[in-house]
Write an enzyme that holds these catalytic residues in place. Structure first.
Site, mmCIF file in Angstrom:
data_model
loop_
_atom_site.group_PDB
_atom_site.id
_atom_site.type_symbol
_atom_site.label_atom_id
_atom_site.label_comp_id
_atom_site.label_asym_id
_atom_site.label_seq_id
_atom_site.Cartn_x
_atom_site.Cartn_y
_atom_site.Cartn_z
ATOM 1 N N ASP A 198 0.851 -1.193 0.000
ATOM 2 C CA ASP A 198 0.000 0.000 0.000
ATOM 3 C C ASP A 198 0.885 1.242 0.000
ATOM 4 O OD1 ASP A 198 -2.325 1.453 -0.098
ATOM 5 O OD2 ASP A 198 -3.174 0.641 1.744
ATOM 6 N N ASP A 199 0.285 2.372 -0.365
ATOM 7 C CA ASP A 199 1.077 3.604 -0.383
ATOM 8 C C ASP A 199 1.453 4.048 1.016
ATOM 9 O OD1 ASP A 199 -1.576 4.238 0.168
ATOM 10 O OD2 ASP A 199 -1.711 5.902 -1.256
ATOM 11 N N ASP B 63 -1.768 4.587 7.985
ATOM 12 C CA ASP B 63 -2.048 5.776 8.800
ATOM 13 C C ASP B 63 -2.496 5.316 10.185
ATOM 14 O OD1 ASP B 63 -3.387 8.019 9.974
ATOM 15 O OD2 ASP B 63 -3.553 8.976 8.039
HETATM 16 O O1 LIG Z 1 -4.094 3.119 7.900
HETATM 17 P P1 LIG Z 1 -5.431 3.696 7.516
HETATM 18 O O2 LIG Z 1 -5.894 4.760 8.486
HETATM 19 O O3 LIG Z 1 -6.475 2.659 7.287
HETATM 20 O O4 LIG Z 1 -5.237 4.512 6.153
HETATM 21 C C1 LIG Z 1 -4.453 4.101 5.074
HETATM 22 C C2 LIG Z 1 -5.273 3.829 3.841
HETATM 23 O O5 LIG Z 1 -6.048 5.000 3.479
HETATM 24 C C3 LIG Z 1 -5.818 5.341 2.123
HETATM 25 O O6 LIG Z 1 -6.694 4.670 1.243
HETATM 26 P P2 LIG Z 1 -8.186 5.180 0.922
HETATM 27 O O7 LIG Z 1 -9.150 4.399 1.735
HETATM 28 O O8 LIG Z 1 -8.237 6.668 1.088
HETATM 29 O O9 LIG Z 1 -8.446 4.804 -0.571
HETATM 30 P P3 LIG Z 1 -7.566 5.030 -1.898
HETATM 31 O O10 LIG Z 1 -6.318 4.199 -1.753
HETATM 32 O O11 LIG Z 1 -8.449 4.548 -2.975
HETATM 33 O O12 LIG Z 1 -7.239 6.501 -2.014
HETATM 34 C C4 LIG Z 1 -4.400 4.852 1.878
HETATM 35 O O13 LIG Z 1 -4.174 4.623 0.488
HETATM 36 C C5 LIG Z 1 -4.358 3.568 2.656
HETATM 37 O O14 LIG Z 1 -4.872 2.494 1.898
HETATM 38 O O1 LIG Z 2 -3.536 10.782 0.489
HETATM 39 C C1 LIG Z 2 -3.577 10.389 1.670
HETATM 40 N N1 LIG Z 2 -2.720 10.913 2.596
HETATM 41 C C2 LIG Z 2 -2.723 10.547 3.914
HETATM 42 O O2 LIG Z 2 -1.927 11.042 4.718
HETATM 43 C C3 LIG Z 2 -3.664 9.538 4.289
HETATM 44 N N2 LIG Z 2 -3.969 8.929 5.467
HETATM 45 C C4 LIG Z 2 -4.940 8.074 5.204
HETATM 46 N N3 LIG Z 2 -5.293 8.107 3.906
HETATM 47 C C5 LIG Z 2 -4.508 9.015 3.301
HETATM 48 N N4 LIG Z 2 -4.477 9.430 2.015
HETATM 49 MG MG LIG Z 3 -5.672 3.160 -0.028
#
Ligand SMILES: O=P(O)(O)OC[C@H]1O[C@H](OP(=O)(O)OP(=O)(O)O)[C@H](O)[C@@H]1O
Ligand SMILES: O=c1[nH]c(=O)c2nc[nH]c2[nH]1
Ligand SMILES: [Mg+2]
Length: 168
Positions: free
Chosen positions: A102-103, A106
């Protein structure tokens, strides 16, 4: 929905995420459980897709799949839920040998959910915030919890005023 306070912004360029994803791949090379190999890369969509592609390319892994988890509506956190699972025969019973990417992590809620499904997979993210660190096996850079990370796919180049302003 929970809206978290974010004091700081950490702006990531395409070049930066490319370098960081490569560095993470190189670190994991030869560390898989099957004679050092990983059998597949699974990106957590959507944010995990770019690093998953870069890492799969570096590690020469052609079996690439996705798990779609939605946890945020812009900066507001919601209950994470799986929208699309990966192919069952790739994951096996417990995800062993699979690199789940994952990117960022958080709060760790997204990875916590995916970990319950695939407890033996290896969880790797490019960026990590302190609350999520216990949920991730490998990551590159840690930022403070009150930092919002801005990824290049969410940004665009735009004009900024000079530091000393203009005469107009
Ligand atoms: O550790 P956490 O608090 O769970 O947050 C992290 C996740 O939140 C974001 O995804 P998001 O649900 O925004 O979807 P996206 O990847 O489609 O932007 C990010 O890409 C992680 O997958
Ligand atoms: O673009 C993002 N940046 C963040 O820091 C983050 N945390 C949860 N989901 C996120 N997405
Ligand atoms: Mg995500």
């Amino acid at each position: 929905m929970t809206r978290l306070p974010h004091e700081k912004g950490f702006h990531i360029s395409w070049d930066q995420i490319h370098r960081d994803a490569r560095a993470l791949a190189w670190r994991l090379d030869g560390k898989g459980p099957i004679e050092g190999n990983w059998k597949a890369v699974v990106g957590i969509t959507r944010g995990g897709l770019v690093p998953a592609m870069i890492m799969a390319r570096e590690l020469d892994i052609r079996t690439v799949d996705t798990i779609s988890v939605k946890s945020y509506n812009h900066q507001a956190r919601t209950e994470p839920h799986v929208i699309k699972p990966p192919q069952a025969d790739i994951m096996g019973a417990d995800g062993e040998g699979v690199l789940i990417v994952d990117d960022l992590v958080d709060t760790g809620r997204t990875l916590e959910l995916v970990r319950t499904l695939y407890p033996k997979a290896h969880f790797a993210t490019i960026y990590a915030k302190p609350m999520g660190v216990p949920m991730v096996d490998s990551y590159v850079t840690e930022v403070s919890q009150d930092t919002w990370i801005f990824f290049p796919w969410d940004m665009a180049l735009q004009y900024v005023e000079p530091y000393r302003g203009t005469d107009a």
